[in-house]
Write an enzyme that holds these catalytic residues in place. Structure first.
Site, PDB file in Angstrom:
ATOM      1  N   THR A  87       0.870  -1.178   0.000  1.00 43.42           N
ATOM      2  CA  THR A  87       0.000   0.000   0.000  1.00 43.42           C
ATOM      3  C   THR A  87       0.904   1.225   0.000  1.00 43.42           C
ATOM      4  O   THR A  87       1.669   1.422   0.953  1.00 43.42           O
ATOM      5  CB  THR A  87      -0.890   0.017   1.261  1.00 43.42           C
ATOM      6  OG1 THR A  87      -1.629  -1.195   1.313  1.00 43.42           O
ATOM      7  CG2 THR A  87      -1.853   1.197   1.219  1.00 43.42           C
ATOM      8  N   LYS A 162      -7.864   1.164  -3.145  1.00 42.67           N
ATOM      9  CA  LYS A 162      -7.515   0.741  -1.782  1.00 42.67           C
ATOM     10  C   LYS A 162      -7.727   1.887  -0.786  1.00 42.67           C
ATOM     11  O   LYS A 162      -8.294   1.697   0.299  1.00 42.67           O
ATOM     12  CB  LYS A 162      -6.050   0.279  -1.768  1.00 42.67           C
ATOM     13  CG  LYS A 162      -5.411   0.145  -0.406  1.00 42.67           C
ATOM     14  CD  LYS A 162      -5.600  -1.207   0.200  1.00 42.67           C
ATOM     15  CE  LYS A 162      -5.080  -1.242   1.627  1.00 42.67           C
ATOM     16  NZ  LYS A 162      -5.316  -2.485   2.299  1.00 42.67           N
ATOM     17  N   LYS A 237      -1.969   4.865   8.639  1.00 43.62           N
ATOM     18  CA  LYS A 237      -1.162   5.004   7.410  1.00 43.62           C
ATOM     19  C   LYS A 237      -2.073   5.201   6.193  1.00 43.62           C
ATOM     20  O   LYS A 237      -1.869   6.105   5.380  1.00 43.62           O
ATOM     21  CB  LYS A 237      -0.297   3.745   7.226  1.00 43.62           C
ATOM     22  CG  LYS A 237       0.386   3.683   5.878  1.00 43.62           C
ATOM     23  CD  LYS A 237       0.978   2.319   5.560  1.00 43.62           C
ATOM     24  CE  LYS A 237       1.382   2.263   4.090  1.00 43.62           C
ATOM     25  NZ  LYS A 237       1.980   0.991   3.690  1.00 43.62           N
TER      26      LYS A 237
HETATM   27  P1  NAD Z   1       5.992  -5.727   7.341  1.00 41.97           P
HETATM   28  O1  NAD Z   1       6.694  -4.571   7.941  1.00 41.97           O
HETATM   29  O2  NAD Z   1       5.726  -6.939   8.171  1.00 41.97           O
HETATM   30  O3  NAD Z   1       6.791  -6.228   6.030  1.00 41.97           O
HETATM   31  C1  NAD Z   1       7.520  -5.382   5.173  1.00 41.97           C
HETATM   32  C2  NAD Z   1       8.829  -6.089   4.859  1.00 41.97           C
HETATM   33  O4  NAD Z   1       9.557  -5.330   3.913  1.00 41.97           O
HETATM   34  C3  NAD Z   1       9.718  -6.242   6.110  1.00 41.97           C
HETATM   35  O5  NAD Z   1      10.005  -7.620   6.339  1.00 41.97           O
HETATM   36  C4  NAD Z   1      10.974  -5.467   5.744  1.00 41.97           C
HETATM   37  O6  NAD Z   1      12.184  -6.049   6.255  1.00 41.97           O
HETATM   38  C5  NAD Z   1      10.919  -5.516   4.230  1.00 41.97           C
HETATM   39  N1  NAD Z   1      11.741  -4.478   3.601  1.00 41.97           N
HETATM   40  C6  NAD Z   1      11.925  -3.197   4.018  1.00 41.97           C
HETATM   41  N2  NAD Z   1      12.791  -2.581   3.197  1.00 41.97           N
HETATM   42  C7  NAD Z   1      13.161  -3.494   2.258  1.00 41.97           C
HETATM   43  C8  NAD Z   1      14.046  -3.471   1.136  1.00 41.97           C
HETATM   44  N3  NAD Z   1      14.710  -2.354   0.809  1.00 41.97           N
HETATM   45  N4  NAD Z   1      14.180  -4.588   0.397  1.00 41.97           N
HETATM   46  C9  NAD Z   1      13.495  -5.724   0.706  1.00 41.97           C
HETATM   47  N5  NAD Z   1      12.643  -5.817   1.763  1.00 41.97           N
HETATM   48  C10 NAD Z   1      12.491  -4.709   2.513  1.00 41.97           C
HETATM   49  O7  NAD Z   1       4.631  -5.148   6.734  1.00 41.97           O
HETATM   50  P2  NAD Z   1       3.356  -5.989   6.231  1.00 41.97           P
HETATM   51  O8  NAD Z   1       2.348  -6.022   7.315  1.00 41.97           O
HETATM   52  O9  NAD Z   1       3.828  -7.247   5.581  1.00 41.97           O
HETATM   53  O10 NAD Z   1       2.774  -4.972   5.139  1.00 41.97           O
HETATM   54  C11 NAD Z   1       3.365  -4.875   3.845  1.00 41.97           C
HETATM   55  C12 NAD Z   1       2.514  -3.942   2.995  1.00 41.97           C
HETATM   56  O11 NAD Z   1       1.172  -4.460   2.924  1.00 41.97           O
HETATM   57  C13 NAD Z   1       2.388  -2.526   3.570  1.00 41.97           C
HETATM   58  O12 NAD Z   1       2.432  -1.610   2.500  1.00 41.97           O
HETATM   59  C14 NAD Z   1       1.030  -2.532   4.265  1.00 41.97           C
HETATM   60  O13 NAD Z   1       0.439  -1.245   4.321  1.00 41.97           O
HETATM   61  C15 NAD Z   1       0.251  -3.464   3.347  1.00 41.97           C
HETATM   62  N6  NAD Z   1      -0.876  -4.153   4.017  1.00 41.97           N
HETATM   63  C16 NAD Z   1      -0.712  -4.741   5.238  1.00 41.97           C
HETATM   64  C17 NAD Z   1      -1.794  -5.385   5.828  1.00 41.97           C
HETATM   65  C18 NAD Z   1      -1.652  -6.049   7.185  1.00 41.97           C
HETATM   66  O14 NAD Z   1      -2.685  -6.395   7.788  1.00 41.97           O
HETATM   67  N7  NAD Z   1      -0.444  -6.262   7.692  1.00 41.97           N
HETATM   68  C19 NAD Z   1      -3.028  -5.432   5.179  1.00 41.97           C
HETATM   69  C20 NAD Z   1      -3.157  -4.860   3.916  1.00 41.97           C
HETATM   70  C21 NAD Z   1      -2.062  -4.216   3.336  1.00 41.97           C
END
Ligand code: NAD
Length: 290
Positions: A87, A162, A237
Site C-alpha cells: 500500500t 484501496k 497510514k
Molecule cells: P511488514 O513490515 O511486516 O513487512 C515489510 C517487509 O519489507 C519487512 O520484512 C521489511 O524487512 C521488508 N523491507 C523493508 N525494506 C526493504 C528493502 N529495501 N528490500 C526488501 N525488503 C524490505 O509489513 P506488512 O504487514 O507485511 O505490510 C506490507 C505492505 O502491505 C504494507 O504496505 C502494508 O500497508 C500493506 N498491508 C498490510 C496489511 C496487514 O494487515 N499487515 C493489510 C493490507 C495491506
C-alpha cells in the site's frame, strides 16, 4: 513461473509461501524477515529479480518501493511483469510503473485487502491498476494468493481503490464504535443494537463482520482483547495516504480527514498503537462529550 518476491514480512512471507506451494519457482529477498519454506534466498533485491518472469514486491511504503524499484528495474528481463502489492501513495505507484514501462517491463499496482489471515489462507482481494496485458499474466498468481482480483484501470488506480475503501472502513468503524458507546449511555443493550443495525440501513462490514463489541456478532479481534487483526497504525497510514491523495486532486473529504485525525490521536497520544483498529470502542467508552 520464475518469481522474484521482495519484502517477506507479515504479508509477503505467507503470500510467497502460497506461490511456492502451488509449484512456482521463487527467489526472495528481505534484509530482516525469515524466509518461508520453498523460497530460495537471493543476495539482494536485484538478485531476486534477475531472470524472473514476474517480480512481486510487498514493502512498507512508497519511499521503500521507489528505492527497491530503482535497483530491480535494470535487473529484470525485458517483457517481465512488475507487480507491487504494497500500500503506497498513488504518485509513487504511477512513477514506478512509468519507470518500469520505460525500461521495457509491464507493471501493476495491486494492493490487497484481507490482512495477514487472508495472506495465510490465500483469500486476499487484489485491487489492480496498470497494464491489462500484465493483469492477464498475473491473474494466475492472484488466484493463488487470493480469491478476488478487480481490474481498476490504469496505473495507480489499484492504490486509489484501496485508499477509498479504507477511508470508508476507517470512518464506518469510528461511527460504529461511537454508536455502541452512545447505546451504552442510553441504556440500550449491545446485542439489541447489533441485531437491529446488522439487518438495517446502518449495517456495514464494521458492524456485521468485524463487530467492535466483545461477545457480539461473529468472532473478531474485540473477542481477543483487540489483538490485531488490522492494526490501528496501518489504518492511520492508509487514512494519511487518502488525505495525501485528496489534497493532490483537490477532493473535499471532511469525514476522511476527521477519521485520520482521530486515528492519529488514538495511535500517537492514547496508547492505541499495536491494537486492532476496532479498539476505538473502548476509547469512546472512556471519553466523554467535550
Ligand atoms: P511488514 O513490515 O511486516 O513487512 C515489510 C517487509 O519489507 C519487512 O520484512 C521489511 O524487512 C521488508 N523491507 C523493508 N525494506 C526493504 C528493502 N529495501 N528490500 C526488501 N525488503 C524490505 O509489513 P506488512 O504487514 O507485511 O505490510 C506490507 C505492505 O502491505 C504494507 O504496505 C502494508 O500497508 C500493506 N498491508 C498490510 C496489511 C496487514 O494487515 N499487515 C493489510 C493490507 C495491506
Amino acid at each position: 513461473m520464475n518469481i522474484g518476491f521482495i519484502g517477506l514480512g507479515n504479508m509477503g512471507a505467507p503470500m510467497a509461501a502460497n506461490l511456492a506451494k502451488a509449484g512456482h519457482q521463487l527467489a526472495g529477498y528481505d534484509p530482516v524477515a525469515p524466509y518461508p519454506d520453498g523460497v530460495k534466498v537471493a543476495p539482494d533485491a536485484a538478485g531476486a529479480a534477475d531472470g524472473a518472469d514476474v517480480v512481486v514486491t510487498m514493502l512498507p511504503d512508497g519511499g521503500t518501493l521507489r528505492s527497491v524499484a530503482a535497483s530491480i528495474i535494470p535487473a529484470m528481463k525485458s517483457g517481465a511483469v512488475f507487480v507491487d502489492c504494497s500500500t503506497v501513495d498513488v504518485e509513487a505507484a504511477r512513477d514506478v510503473a512509468a519507470q518500469a514501462e520505460a525500461s521495457g517491463l509491464i507493471a501493476l499496482d495491486a494492493p490487497v485487502s484481507g490482512g495477514v489471515v487472508g495472506a495465510e489462507a490465500g483469500t486476499l482481494t487484489f485491487m489492480v491498476g496498470g497494464s491489462d496485458t500484465a493483469f492477464k499474466i498475473a491473474s494466475e498468481l492472484f488466484d493463488i494468493m487470493g480469491t478476488k482480483a478487480v481490474y481498476c484501470g490504469p496505473s495507480g488506480n489499484g492504490q486509489a481503490a484501496k485508499l477509498c475503501n479504507n477511508m470508508i472502513l476507517g470512518a464506518t468503524m469510528i461511527v460504529t464504535c461511537e454508536a455502541f458507546a452512545l447505546a451504552d449511555k442510553l441504556g440500550l443493550d449491545r446485542q439489541a443494537l447489533f441485531d437491529v443495525v446488522s439487518t438495517s440501513s446502518g449495517s456495514s462490514w464494521s458492524m456485521n463482520t468485524y463487530c467492535p463489541a466483545p461477545g457480539i456478532g461473529p468472532e473478531s479481534p474485540a473477542d481477543n482483547d483487540y489483538k490485531p487483526g488490522f492494526v490501528a497504525d496501518l489504518m492511520l497510514k492508509d487514512l494519511r495516504l487518502a488525505q495525501q491523495a485528496a489534497k493532490t486532486v483537490g477532493a473535499d473529504t471532511p469525514l476522511g480527514r476527521r477519521a485520520r485525525d482521530l486515528y492519529a490521536q488514538f495511535v500517537e497520544a492514547e496508547n492505541g498503537s499495536g491494537l486492532d483498529f476496532s479498539a476505538m470502542l473502548p476509547r469512546f467508552e472512556r471519553s466523554a462529550r467535550s
